[in-house]
Scaffold this motif. Structure first.
Motif, PDB file in Angstrom:
ATOM      1  N   THR A  95       0.854  -1.188   0.000  1.00  0.00           N
ATOM      2  CA  THR A  95       0.000   0.000   0.000  1.00  0.00           C
ATOM      3  C   THR A  95       0.895   1.245   0.000  1.00  0.00           C
ATOM      4  O   THR A  95       2.114   1.134   0.106  1.00  0.00           O
ATOM      5  CB  THR A  95      -0.895   0.055   1.257  1.00  0.00           C
ATOM      6  OG1 THR A  95      -0.053   0.332   2.386  1.00  0.00           O
ATOM      7  CG2 THR A  95      -1.646  -1.243   1.464  1.00  0.00           C
ATOM      8  N   ASP A  96       0.252   2.394  -0.077  1.00  0.00           N
ATOM      9  CA  ASP A  96       1.045   3.631  -0.086  1.00  0.00           C
ATOM     10  C   ASP A  96       1.602   3.970   1.304  1.00  0.00           C
ATOM     11  O   ASP A  96       2.211   5.022   1.490  1.00  0.00           O
ATOM     12  CB  ASP A  96       0.233   4.792  -0.679  1.00  0.00           C
ATOM     13  CG  ASP A  96      -1.039   5.052   0.098  1.00  0.00           C
ATOM     14  OD1 ASP A  96      -1.224   4.446   1.179  1.00  0.00           O
ATOM     15  OD2 ASP A  96      -1.862   5.859  -0.384  1.00  0.00           O
ATOM     16  N   LYS A  97       1.378   3.088   2.273  1.00  0.00           N
ATOM     17  CA  LYS A  97       1.943   3.316   3.605  1.00  0.00           C
ATOM     18  C   LYS A  97       3.336   2.702   3.758  1.00  0.00           C
ATOM     19  O   LYS A  97       4.010   2.919   4.748  1.00  0.00           O
ATOM     20  CB  LYS A  97       1.003   2.756   4.671  1.00  0.00           C
ATOM     21  CG  LYS A  97      -0.279   3.557   4.771  1.00  0.00           C
ATOM     22  CD  LYS A  97      -1.197   3.057   5.871  1.00  0.00           C
ATOM     23  CE  LYS A  97      -2.416   3.956   5.979  1.00  0.00           C
ATOM     24  NZ  LYS A  97      -3.182   4.053   4.713  1.00  0.00           N
ATOM     25  N   ARG A 102       7.362  -0.398  -1.391  1.00  0.00           N
ATOM     26  CA  ARG A 102       6.691  -0.079  -2.664  1.00  0.00           C
ATOM     27  C   ARG A 102       7.725   0.290  -3.744  1.00  0.00           C
ATOM     28  O   ARG A 102       7.727  -0.261  -4.847  1.00  0.00           O
ATOM     29  CB  ARG A 102       5.740   1.089  -2.426  1.00  0.00           C
ATOM     30  CG  ARG A 102       5.132   1.682  -3.683  1.00  0.00           C
ATOM     31  CD  ARG A 102       4.368   2.947  -3.309  1.00  0.00           C
ATOM     32  NE  ARG A 102       3.710   3.570  -4.438  1.00  0.00           N
ATOM     33  CZ  ARG A 102       2.948   4.671  -4.338  1.00  0.00           C
ATOM     34  NH1 ARG A 102       2.761   5.247  -3.152  1.00  0.00           N
ATOM     35  NH2 ARG A 102       2.379   5.172  -5.400  1.00  0.00           N
ATOM     36  N   ASN A 185      -3.543  -2.203  -4.748  1.00  0.00           N
ATOM     37  CA  ASN A 185      -3.960  -1.126  -3.836  1.00  0.00           C
ATOM     38  C   ASN A 185      -3.486   0.250  -4.306  1.00  0.00           C
ATOM     39  O   ASN A 185      -3.779   1.252  -3.663  1.00  0.00           O
ATOM     40  CB  ASN A 185      -3.404  -1.394  -2.432  1.00  0.00           C
ATOM     41  CG  ASN A 185      -3.870  -2.723  -1.887  1.00  0.00           C
ATOM     42  OD1 ASN A 185      -5.060  -3.037  -1.946  1.00  0.00           O
ATOM     43  ND2 ASN A 185      -2.948  -3.527  -1.384  1.00  0.00           N
ATOM     44  N   ILE A 186      -2.720   0.289  -5.377  1.00  0.00           N
ATOM     45  CA  ILE A 186      -2.082   1.542  -5.795  1.00  0.00           C
ATOM     46  C   ILE A 186      -2.355   1.896  -7.266  1.00  0.00           C
ATOM     47  O   ILE A 186      -2.669   3.037  -7.582  1.00  0.00           O
ATOM     48  CB  ILE A 186      -0.551   1.448  -5.554  1.00  0.00           C
ATOM     49  CG1 ILE A 186      -0.251   1.460  -4.046  1.00  0.00           C
ATOM     50  CG2 ILE A 186       0.185   2.594  -6.252  1.00  0.00           C
ATOM     51  CD1 ILE A 186       1.184   1.154  -3.681  1.00  0.00           C
TER      52      ILE A 186
END
Ligand code: MN3
Length: 236
Positions: A95-97, A102, A185-186
């Motif tokens: 995810t972007d977290k 990533r 998710n991205i």
């Protein structure tokens, strides 16, 4: 012995018993080897794609840029749940977290995928792939134009992709930085990539400077269409 230690130990034992070069084994294992990733060697010489992709760019791109993504990915997944996942699983869970995973996981996946998309042997789309490209885009030339336009449209660093969607149809998309269409998710458009082009400046600046369009044109001479075809059949 925990699972991770066992997997590492058993892989090392497997490697030690093989007569094949160490590198051949790590290539085959690369996407499924859990816990620690390694830089897969190129399947061809660094100067094999000359004059289209030059030797110095290939050396720096593979031996330094890609190697750094692998090293930083290993650092980033250490002591996280991602350390137990395959590279594909990481792509689907990211995810972007988790920006370090990533960026570096994407970097490792994308570059491994990219090197395997290239070949010094001239090939052309055949069979089902050729039919699908014509059915979707009108002709091979129209596909190249659309893909090239997408690659040119990436602002700054990123990738252009040809993918198979959930509906089994082909589509072209782009991603920024080291994202890819497997990052559910991205990514703005999710699919299974079958061809990808790195349009970061590090991929072409030494030879083509600011002329990204010339680099895109050169790309059409070094594609391993047999590999693209295999990927499409696997995804369909
Ligand atoms: Mn790159």
């Amino acid at each position: 012995m925990d699972k991770r230690t066992f997997l590492k130990t058993s892989s090392l034992l497997t490697m030690a018993t093989l007569v094949e070069p160490f590198s051949a084994c790590t290539t085959a294992k690369n996407n499924t080897f859990r816990g620690e990733f390694s830089l897969p060697p190129l399947a061809y010489a660094v100067d094999a794609l000359e004059p289209h992709f030059d030797k110095m760019t290939m050396e720096i791109h593979h031996d330094r840029h890609h190697a750094t993504y692998v090293q930083r990915l290993n650092e980033a997944i250490k002591n996280t749940t991602f350390a137990e996942m395959s590279l594909e699983e990481i792509m689907s869970k990211i995810t972007d977290k988790d920006n370090a995973i990533r960026n570096n996981g994407g970097g490792h996946y994308n570059h491994t995928f990219f090197w395997n998309s290239l070949s010094p042997k001239p090939t052309s789309p055949q069979g089902k792939l050729s039919e699908a490209l014509t059915a979707t885009f009108g002709s091979l030339d129209k596909f190249k134009t659309n893909f090239g336009d997408a690659a040119k449209s990436v602002f700054g660093s990123g990738w252009a992709w040809l993918c198979v969607g959930k509906d089994k149809k082909l589509f072209i998309t782009t991603t920024p930085n080291q994202d890819n269409p497997l990052m559910i998710n991205i990514a703005k458009q999710v699919g299974t990539p079958i061809l990808g082009l790195d349009v970061w400046e590090h991929a072409y600046y030494l030879k083509y400077q600011n002329k990204r369009a010339d680099y895109i044109n050169a790309f059409w001479n070094v594609i391993n269409w047999e590999e693209v075809s295999k990927r499409m059949i696997a995804a369909s």
